[in-house]
Design a protein around this motif. Structure first.
Motif, PDB file in Angstrom:
ATOM      1  N   ASN A  73       0.848  -1.192   0.000  1.00 25.61           N
ATOM      2  CA  ASN A  73       0.000   0.000   0.000  1.00 25.61           C
ATOM      3  C   ASN A  73       0.883   1.242   0.000  1.00 25.61           C
ATOM      4  O   ASN A  73       2.117   1.132  -0.114  1.00 25.61           O
ATOM      5  CB  ASN A  73      -1.022  -0.013   1.143  1.00 25.61           C
ATOM      6  CG  ASN A  73      -0.404   0.221   2.503  1.00 25.61           C
ATOM      7  OD1 ASN A  73       0.801   0.462   2.622  1.00 25.61           O
ATOM      8  ND2 ASN A  73      -1.216   0.135   3.525  1.00 25.61           N
ATOM      9  N   GLN A  75       1.346   4.917   2.067  1.00 23.62           N
ATOM     10  CA  GLN A  75       1.002   5.822   3.167  1.00 23.62           C
ATOM     11  C   GLN A  75       1.914   7.041   3.106  1.00 23.62           C
ATOM     12  O   GLN A  75       3.139   6.897   3.234  1.00 23.62           O
ATOM     13  CB  GLN A  75       1.218   5.110   4.511  1.00 23.62           C
ATOM     14  CG  GLN A  75       0.357   3.888   4.714  1.00 23.62           C
ATOM     15  CD  GLN A  75      -1.097   4.245   4.912  1.00 23.62           C
ATOM     16  OE1 GLN A  75      -1.437   5.061   5.747  1.00 23.62           O
ATOM     17  NE2 GLN A  75      -1.968   3.657   4.104  1.00 23.62           N
ATOM     18  N   SER A  77       3.724  10.009   4.603  1.00 24.30           N
ATOM     19  CA  SER A  77       4.137  10.324   5.970  1.00 24.30           C
ATOM     20  C   SER A  77       4.513  11.789   6.124  1.00 24.30           C
ATOM     21  O   SER A  77       4.308  12.379   7.175  1.00 24.30           O
ATOM     22  CB  SER A  77       5.330   9.449   6.368  1.00 24.30           C
ATOM     23  OG  SER A  77       6.373   9.567   5.411  1.00 24.30           O
ATOM     24  N   ALA A  87      -3.450  12.261   4.202  1.00 26.17           N
ATOM     25  CA  ALA A  87      -4.443  11.192   4.346  1.00 26.17           C
ATOM     26  C   ALA A  87      -5.198  10.977   3.043  1.00 26.17           C
ATOM     27  O   ALA A  87      -5.477   9.840   2.654  1.00 26.17           O
ATOM     28  CB  ALA A  87      -5.404  11.529   5.473  1.00 26.17           C
ATOM     29  N   SER A  88      -5.517  12.072   2.345  1.00 25.06           N
ATOM     30  CA  SER A  88      -6.310  11.952   1.118  1.00 25.06           C
ATOM     31  C   SER A  88      -5.507  11.311  -0.011  1.00 25.06           C
ATOM     32  O   SER A  88      -6.081  10.703  -0.918  1.00 25.06           O
ATOM     33  CB  SER A  88      -6.829  13.329   0.674  1.00 25.06           C
ATOM     34  OG  SER A  88      -5.774  14.118   0.161  1.00 25.06           O
ATOM     35  N   SER A  90      -3.156   8.971   0.563  1.00 22.19           N
ATOM     36  CA  SER A  90      -2.755   7.625   0.983  1.00 22.19           C
ATOM     37  C   SER A  90      -3.784   6.577   0.563  1.00 22.19           C
ATOM     38  O   SER A  90      -4.966   6.872   0.431  1.00 22.19           O
ATOM     39  CB  SER A  90      -2.575   7.582   2.503  1.00 22.19           C
ATOM     40  OG  SER A  90      -1.506   8.429   2.890  1.00 22.19           O
ATOM     41  N   HIS A  91      -3.282   5.365   0.381  1.00 20.46           N
ATOM     42  CA  HIS A  91      -4.143   4.219   0.068  1.00 20.46           C
ATOM     43  C   HIS A  91      -3.975   3.217   1.201  1.00 20.46           C
ATOM     44  O   HIS A  91      -2.966   2.526   1.287  1.00 20.46           O
ATOM     45  CB  HIS A  91      -3.742   3.594  -1.269  1.00 20.46           C
ATOM     46  CG  HIS A  91      -4.662   2.491  -1.699  1.00 20.46           C
ATOM     47  ND1 HIS A  91      -5.818   2.717  -2.381  1.00 20.46           N
ATOM     48  CD2 HIS A  91      -4.592   1.154  -1.503  1.00 20.46           C
ATOM     49  CE1 HIS A  91      -6.437   1.566  -2.611  1.00 20.46           C
ATOM     50  NE2 HIS A  91      -5.710   0.602  -2.094  1.00 20.46           N
ATOM     51  N   LYS A  92      -4.979   3.180   2.093  1.00 22.37           N
ATOM     52  CA  LYS A  92      -4.812   2.411   3.328  1.00 22.37           C
ATOM     53  C   LYS A  92      -5.013   0.913   3.135  1.00 22.37           C
ATOM     54  O   LYS A  92      -4.415   0.112   3.839  1.00 22.37           O
ATOM     55  CB  LYS A  92      -5.758   2.950   4.393  1.00 22.37           C
ATOM     56  CG  LYS A  92      -5.353   4.360   4.801  1.00 22.37           C
ATOM     57  CD  LYS A  92      -6.216   4.918   5.907  1.00 22.37           C
ATOM     58  CE  LYS A  92      -5.672   6.240   6.397  1.00 22.37           C
ATOM     59  NZ  LYS A  92      -5.505   7.251   5.342  1.00 22.37           N
ATOM     60  N   GLY A  93      -5.851   0.537   2.178  1.00 23.96           N
ATOM     61  CA  GLY A  93      -6.092  -0.891   1.966  1.00 23.96           C
ATOM     62  C   GLY A  93      -4.843  -1.588   1.461  1.00 23.96           C
ATOM     63  O   GLY A  93      -4.000  -0.984   0.812  1.00 23.96           O
ATOM     64  N   TYR A 116       6.526   8.808   1.184  1.00 17.52           N
ATOM     65  CA  TYR A 116       5.550   7.773   1.515  1.00 17.52           C
ATOM     66  C   TYR A 116       6.250   6.442   1.737  1.00 17.52           C
ATOM     67  O   TYR A 116       7.442   6.292   1.463  1.00 17.52           O
ATOM     68  CB  TYR A 116       4.467   7.661   0.430  1.00 17.52           C
ATOM     69  CG  TYR A 116       4.946   7.169  -0.924  1.00 17.52           C
ATOM     70  CD1 TYR A 116       5.384   8.050  -1.905  1.00 17.52           C
ATOM     71  CD2 TYR A 116       4.940   5.801  -1.224  1.00 17.52           C
ATOM     72  CE1 TYR A 116       5.798   7.588  -3.142  1.00 17.52           C
ATOM     73  CE2 TYR A 116       5.339   5.339  -2.457  1.00 17.52           C
ATOM     74  CZ  TYR A 116       5.774   6.238  -3.420  1.00 17.52           C
ATOM     75  OH  TYR A 116       6.186   5.776  -4.650  1.00 17.52           O
ATOM     76  N   CYS A 118       5.329   1.880   2.245  1.00 18.58           N
ATOM     77  CA  CYS A 118       4.394   0.766   2.238  1.00 18.58           C
ATOM     78  C   CYS A 118       4.304   0.264   3.671  1.00 18.58           C
ATOM     79  O   CYS A 118       5.324  -0.084   4.273  1.00 18.58           O
ATOM     80  CB  CYS A 118       4.892  -0.337   1.308  1.00 18.58           C
ATOM     81  SG  CYS A 118       3.945  -1.861   1.450  1.00 18.58           S
ATOM     82  N   MET A 119       3.077   0.242   4.221  1.00 21.42           N
ATOM     83  CA  MET A 119       2.925  -0.076   5.647  1.00 21.42           C
ATOM     84  C   MET A 119       3.520  -1.431   6.034  1.00 21.42           C
ATOM     85  O   MET A 119       4.284  -1.503   6.996  1.00 21.42           O
ATOM     86  CB  MET A 119       1.453   0.015   6.049  1.00 21.42           C
ATOM     87  CG  MET A 119       1.247  -0.007   7.547  1.00 21.42           C
ATOM     88  SD  MET A 119      -0.449   0.400   7.979  1.00 21.42           S
ATOM     89  CE  MET A 119      -0.407   2.174   7.843  1.00 21.42           C
TER      90      MET A 119
END
Ligand SMILES: [Cu+2]
Length: 134
Positions: A73, A75, A77, A87-88, A90-93, A116, A118-119
Motif C-alpha cells: 500500500n 502511506q 508520511s 491522508a487523502s 494515501s491508500h490504506k487498503g 511515503y 508501504c505499511m
C-alpha cells in the motif's frame, strides 16, 4: 529558371521546417496538461517502489501497480501540505497481485517532497518519494 527552382525548393524546405517547429509547440502544449505516471510496488529489486522517486506536477495522476511480494500500500508520511492532504493521498487498503490504485494530486497541491512508505514493508526499506514541481 534554375534560380526559380532553387527558390521554390528553399521555400518548400522552409515550409516543412516551419510545420515541424509549429508541431513542436503543440507537443509542448500537450505535455503541459495533466500527465499520468506509473510506479511498481515490489519490482525486480524486491521490496522497493520503482521508480523510488517520481517527479510530477499538480494535477497529475500517479498509479501504483502491485508487482512482486504483495501485499502493498501507500502511506504518505511527510508532505508540504497538512495531515488531511497526506491522508487523502494515501491508500490504506492492502492490495494483492494484479491490483492497482491511482491518486490525482490536487491542482493546488503545494510544491515539494511527498514522502511515503508501504505499511507492511516500511521496516524493509520500502519507501518512496513524489516530488511535486511548482
Ligand atoms: Cu509493500
Amino acid at each position: 529558371m534554375t534560380f526559380l527552382k532553387s527558390a521554390a525548393r528553399k521555400l518548400a524546405i522552409f515550409s516543412v521546417a516551419m510545420i515541424m517547429v509549429v508541431g513542436t509547440f503543440f507537443m509542448n502544449a500537450s505535455e503541459a496538461s495533466a500527465a499520468e505516471i506509473t510506479i511498481v510496488m515490489g519490482g525486480t529489486k524486491g521490496l522497493v517502489f520503482e521508480p523510488a522517486i517520481a517527479t510530477i506536477k499538480p494535477g497529475d495522476t500517479v498509479t501504483w501497480n502491485v508487482g512482486a511480494l504483495p501485499p502493498h500500500n501507500v502511506q504518505f508520511s511527510k508532505t508540504p501540505g497538512d495531515a488531511a492532504l497526506a491522508a487523502s493521498l494515501s491508500h490504506k487498503g492492502l492490495e494483492g497481485k494484479g491490483k492497482s490504485f491511482s491518486v490525482t494530486f490536487p491542482a493546488d497541491a503545494p510544491a515539494g517532497n511527498y514522502d511515503y512508505f508501504c505499511m507492511p514493508h516500511r521496516g524493509a526499506g520500502m519507501v518512496g518519494k513524489i516530488v511535486v514541481e511548482g
